[in-house]
Design a protein around this motif. Structure first.
Motif, short mmCIF file in Angstrom:
data_model
loop_
_atom_site.label_atom_id
_atom_site.label_comp_id
_atom_site.label_asym_id
_atom_site.label_seq_id
_atom_site.Cartn_x
_atom_site.Cartn_y
_atom_site.Cartn_z
N TRP A 128 7.22 5.15 -4.36
CA TRP A 128 8.08 5.21 -5.53
C TRP A 128 8.53 6.64 -5.80
O TRP A 128 9.70 6.89 -6.10
CB TRP A 128 7.36 4.66 -6.76
CG TRP A 128 8.24 4.72 -7.97
CD1 TRP A 128 9.13 3.79 -8.38
CD2 TRP A 128 8.36 5.83 -8.89
NE1 TRP A 128 9.80 4.23 -9.50
CE2 TRP A 128 9.36 5.48 -9.83
CE3 TRP A 128 7.73 7.07 -8.99
CZ2 TRP A 128 9.72 6.33 -10.86
CZ3 TRP A 128 8.10 7.92 -10.01
CH2 TRP A 128 9.08 7.55 -10.94
N ARG A 129 7.61 7.61 -5.71
CA ARG A 129 7.98 9.00 -5.98
C ARG A 129 9.06 9.49 -5.02
O ARG A 129 10.02 10.14 -5.42
CB ARG A 129 6.74 9.91 -5.86
CG ARG A 129 5.76 9.78 -7.01
CD ARG A 129 4.79 10.94 -7.05
NE ARG A 129 4.05 11.06 -5.79
CZ ARG A 129 2.89 10.48 -5.54
NH1 ARG A 129 2.36 9.68 -6.47
NH2 ARG A 129 2.27 10.65 -4.39
N GLU A 130 8.91 9.16 -3.73
CA GLU A 130 9.89 9.61 -2.75
C GLU A 130 11.25 8.97 -3.00
O GLU A 130 12.30 9.64 -2.95
CB GLU A 130 9.40 9.30 -1.34
CG GLU A 130 8.18 10.13 -0.93
CD GLU A 130 7.67 9.74 0.45
OE1 GLU A 130 8.14 8.71 0.99
OE2 GLU A 130 6.79 10.45 0.96
N SER B 293 18.11 12.79 -7.20
CA SER B 293 18.73 14.02 -6.69
C SER B 293 20.17 13.80 -6.25
O SER B 293 20.95 14.75 -6.15
CB SER B 293 17.90 14.58 -5.53
OG SER B 293 17.95 13.70 -4.41
N HIS B 294 20.53 12.55 -6.00
CA HIS B 294 21.92 12.21 -5.66
C HIS B 294 22.70 11.75 -6.89
O HIS B 294 23.86 11.34 -6.77
CB HIS B 294 21.95 11.11 -4.59
CG HIS B 294 21.69 11.63 -3.20
ND1 HIS B 294 22.65 12.21 -2.42
CD2 HIS B 294 20.53 11.66 -2.48
CE1 HIS B 294 22.13 12.56 -1.25
NE2 HIS B 294 20.83 12.24 -1.26
N LEU C 282 0.84 -1.19 0.00
CA LEU C 282 0.00 0.00 0.00
C LEU C 282 0.88 1.24 0.00
O LEU C 282 1.99 1.23 0.51
CB LEU C 282 -0.92 0.00 1.22
CG LEU C 282 -1.91 -1.17 1.32
CD1 LEU C 282 -2.69 -1.13 2.62
CD2 LEU C 282 -2.88 -1.16 0.12
N GLY C 283 0.35 2.32 -0.55
CA GLY C 283 1.14 3.53 -0.65
C GLY C 283 2.28 3.39 -1.63
O GLY C 283 3.31 4.07 -1.53
N ALA D 205 18.59 11.43 2.88
CA ALA D 205 17.80 12.61 2.55
C ALA D 205 17.98 12.92 1.07
O ALA D 205 18.84 12.35 0.39
CB ALA D 205 18.23 13.80 3.41
N ASP D 206 17.15 13.86 0.56
CA ASP D 206 17.26 14.26 -0.82
C ASP D 206 18.61 14.91 -1.08
O ASP D 206 19.18 15.59 -0.21
CB ASP D 206 16.15 15.25 -1.19
CG ASP D 206 14.79 14.57 -1.25
OD1 ASP D 206 14.76 13.33 -1.14
OD2 ASP D 206 13.77 15.27 -1.40
#
Length: 471
Positions: A15-17, A24-25, A9-10, A48-49
């Motif tokens: 996936w987006r996160e 971003s890395h 679920l979720g 983290a991002d």
């Protein structure tokens, strides 16, 4: 290699996160395992991002929300490849010929169809309750993980009741206005209720036995869903009785259609009869409050000239073409040595809007022209002209049914809806309104009338007697 385990679920949000953090890395697609479950695990996800700023179009956000629901295990990795590539090539996602873009579209389409099928084929059964709020439950077997994407539709539609939809991919529960999701569980034991019999009766009565197409029915309502649809139990019996029902429908039809002679007898036999019938016409809103302006001219006129609608002067005198535009037309007819012609309009009533004491002309609508065409057809049927001249776009539409621009049609012959030829030219009122082209348009109207007179005389000589126009 970094291993990503997406939850049941979720899944779309997870996936987006993860994709945002990885991209971003600067972590390339080949360094990520989206399927999870490797024997020795993998590298750790960044905490983290990263510093990179990511940009994606809204269309990709929507596309990813659909593709991530697909059961293809490669779907998350393909989406990440598209996200990664977009940071370097902004045109790739908008290119329908790109292989990766095409593959993502092929994954998104069955998910969309699956959501549509869920909206169409979920059947709720009422559960016993001691409270004031009714409770319902349903079991549905989709092909993909669509429970979170599809069930907000039911929350909006059935907001006044509590319900549960269980699927092999998860369970949606709506209670006291709140939609929640649980992990998948076993198929619930759902009791039948009285509404199933009512729904089956409705389904049986709307069935059209004359349109039985088994292939089309199975395409729209696949057999895999039938076991959860109460109405499908009635389908075998309906198909078996279809031919007999069609025969009963044939037997109930009238034995003879209305006779054509009876319809012809109801038509007016003379122009005077047609005019008297038109006086009581109520086909459109122009009829009742306004005076009817009928056509004028010999009953055997070789030439019929049709305008748009009567104006203020015509309405006051109950005669066609007596105002300024009519005077211009009659002068042009005299110059062309026009034989006696029948003058009329596509619409028989003056349409206007009041401004003080003035009545400002308004063009009739397409519907008003359609309603009044019956009377124009009666005039043409009774007069049987050799040629009909259409003045302006409204008359051309009434006679030919075409709404194309008049500029390219002016001076040409076109077939009328009910047979015969129509010569199209300018309306005199348009010439009066024209400024820079007024003289040129007058010359064109004169040339068209000269041609109309020549054609009418030519056809009179060829026929010897008055010809007939098929209506």
């Amino acid at each position: 290699m970094i291993q990503v385990d997406l939850p049941v679920l979720g899944r779309a949000k997870a996936w987006r996160e993860a994709a945002r953090r990885l991209a971003s890395h600067g972590i390339a697609p080949e360094e990520v395992n989206w399927q999870g479950g490797t024997l020795f695990g993998g590298d750790h996800m960044p905490a983290a991002d990263g510093p990179r700023d990511l940009r994606v179009p809204k269309s990709f956000v929507q596309l990813s929300g659909s593709v991530i629901c697909h059961t293809d295990p490669e779907a998350p990795a393909l989406l990440y490849q598209a996200l990664w590539r977009h940071q370097h090539d902004r045109r790739s996602l908008g290119n329908p010929a790109d292989p990766l873009t095409r593959r993502l579209d092929r994954l998104a389409k069955p998910v969309g169809r699956d959501i549509h099928k869920m909206h169409a084929f979920v059947r709720f059964r009422e559960l016993p309750t001691d409270g004031a709020r009714r409770r319902f439950a349903a079991w549905f077997e989709p092909d993909h993980r669509i429970v979170e994407a599809a069930t907000p539709f039911f929350a909006r539609r059935f907001a006044d009741m509590d319900w549960l939809i269980a699927t092999p991919f998860g369970t949606a529960r709506f209670s006291d206005g709140q939609l929640d999701f649980d992990l998948p569980g076993p198929r619930p034991d759902l009791p039948e209720d009285a509404s199933e019999a009512l729904w089956t009766t409705y389904f049986t009565n709307i069935f059209n036995p004359a349109r039985v197409k088994i292939g089309a029915m199975k395409s729209e309502m696949p057999v895999k869903y039938w076991k959860n649809l109460p109405e499908t139990r009635a389908i075998p019996a309906m198909l078996q009785d279809a031919e007999a029902r069609v025969q009963r429908m044939r037997d109930a039809l009238p034995t003879e259609p209305p006779k054509r002679a009876a319809r012809i007898a109801a038509m007016p036999a003379t122009l005077d009869q047609a005019r008297a019938a038109a006086e009581t016409c109520s086909r459109c809103d122009l009829c009742a409050p306004r005076r009817m302006v009928w056509g004028e001219g010999p009953a055997d006129a070789p030439l019929m000239i049709v305008g748009e609608a009567p104006g203020d002067h015509e309405d006051q005198q109950a005669r066609p073409f007596v105002g300024p535009a009519g005077q211009l037309l009659r002068a042009a007819m005299a110059a062309a040595e026009c034989p006696p012609a029948y003058l009329t309009n596509a619409v028989k009533h003056f349409k206007f809007r009041q401004r003080g004491k003035q009545r400002l002309h308004q063009s009739p609508t397409r519907g008003e022209i359609d309603h009044c065409r019956w009377w124009l057809d009666q005039e043409r049927r009774l007069i049987r002209p050799r040629l009909t001249v259409a003045l302006g776009a409204s008359a051309a539409f009434a006679l030919t049914g075409r709404r194309a621009a008049l500029t390219s049609r002016r001076g040409t012959l076109e077939p009328a809806i009910r047979g015969g030829d129509v010569l199209i030219t300018w309306h005199p009122a348009a010439i009066l309104r024209a400024r820079s082209r007024g003289a040129e348009m007058r010359a064109e109207l004169a040339a068209d009338l000269n041609r109309a007179v020549g054609l009418a005389k030519e056809r009179m000589g060829a026929q010897g007697v008055r010809g007939a126009t098929s209506l």
